[in-house]
Design an enzyme around this catalytic site. Sequence first.
Site, PDB file in Angstrom:
ATOM      1  N   ASP A 275       0.833  -1.201   0.000  1.00 19.57           N
ATOM      2  CA  ASP A 275       0.000   0.000   0.000  1.00 19.57           C
ATOM      3  C   ASP A 275       0.869   1.252   0.000  1.00 19.57           C
ATOM      4  O   ASP A 275       1.997   1.249   0.503  1.00 19.57           O
ATOM      5  CB  ASP A 275      -0.894   0.041   1.239  1.00 19.57           C
ATOM      6  CG  ASP A 275      -1.973  -1.032   1.221  1.00 19.57           C
ATOM      7  OD1 ASP A 275      -2.201  -1.640   0.159  1.00 19.57           O
ATOM      8  OD2 ASP A 275      -2.591  -1.254   2.284  1.00 19.57           O
TER       9      ASP A 275
ATOM     10  N   ASP B   1       0.904   4.389   1.958  1.00 14.35           N
ATOM     11  CA  ASP B   1       0.311   4.880   3.202  1.00 14.35           C
ATOM     12  C   ASP B   1       0.543   6.381   3.332  1.00 14.35           C
ATOM     13  O   ASP B   1       1.697   6.840   3.368  1.00 14.35           O
ATOM     14  CB  ASP B   1       0.916   4.158   4.402  1.00 14.35           C
ATOM     15  CG  ASP B   1       0.556   2.685   4.421  1.00 14.35           C
ATOM     16  OD1 ASP B   1      -0.646   2.381   4.431  1.00 14.35           O
ATOM     17  OD2 ASP B   1       1.476   1.844   4.420  1.00 14.35           O
TER      18      ASP B   1
END
Length: 234
Positions: A145, A147
């Site tokens: 991901d 973030d």
Amino acid sequence: MTAPLPARRHHLITLDSTAWDQVLADLEPSSHAYQCLCRWQARDWPLVVSRQPGELRSGQLQVGIPLPTDWGRQRLSLIVPQARSVSWGSFPPAHEAQTLLPVSLAQDWLSLCQQMQAHGCTAQIYGSYGWELITGQGYVREGSDLDLLLPVQCATQADRLVQLLRAANEWPGFPRLDGELLFPNDDAIAWREWQQWRSGASRKVMIKHTHGLRIQAHSDWPEHAPSLESSHAA
């Protein structure tokens, strides 16, 4: 950037040699953790402030170090003396993540960062992408991901940023966007959970802060949350 005290989640700190000696004294020199920490210290990389447990003594600080893939990819949790923290800082600004993205996505990423900036938010990148930027070591893997730490001043600003992120999350080939909205009073909410809560799809939302968690059920949110400093002053 110098971070204000008291320490908050996601602040980065570096330690002086005395603090490192105290940390290492509690570990077996032959252990994997000891060897990794020695390497970390030698490179003068920062540690990240994590959520603080209630049993800490005054002057202590709980911090974390996520190890890169080649070092075993585990997270080490340490208790350090806050007074021996010699510098404070922040995760890299989000636009720097372009260097870790495919060339075909870099311009779209810069455009998103500029749009967030236009809404008054200088986003930071943490997690795998943030640590790879800081250390130059391998953290980002397929499926990692992106973030984002999103400092916001009010609910309206948060809503506008979430609209941008939802649209960007549909871009083909783009990493999944994750992260937190961070309000001035230290309340942090995952932006996806905020969107679900504000839309009525969820009746509750989890709110993180440096010293714990809470669940909020009602949908009222002050348009201008008090700052951490003003709440302490009160």
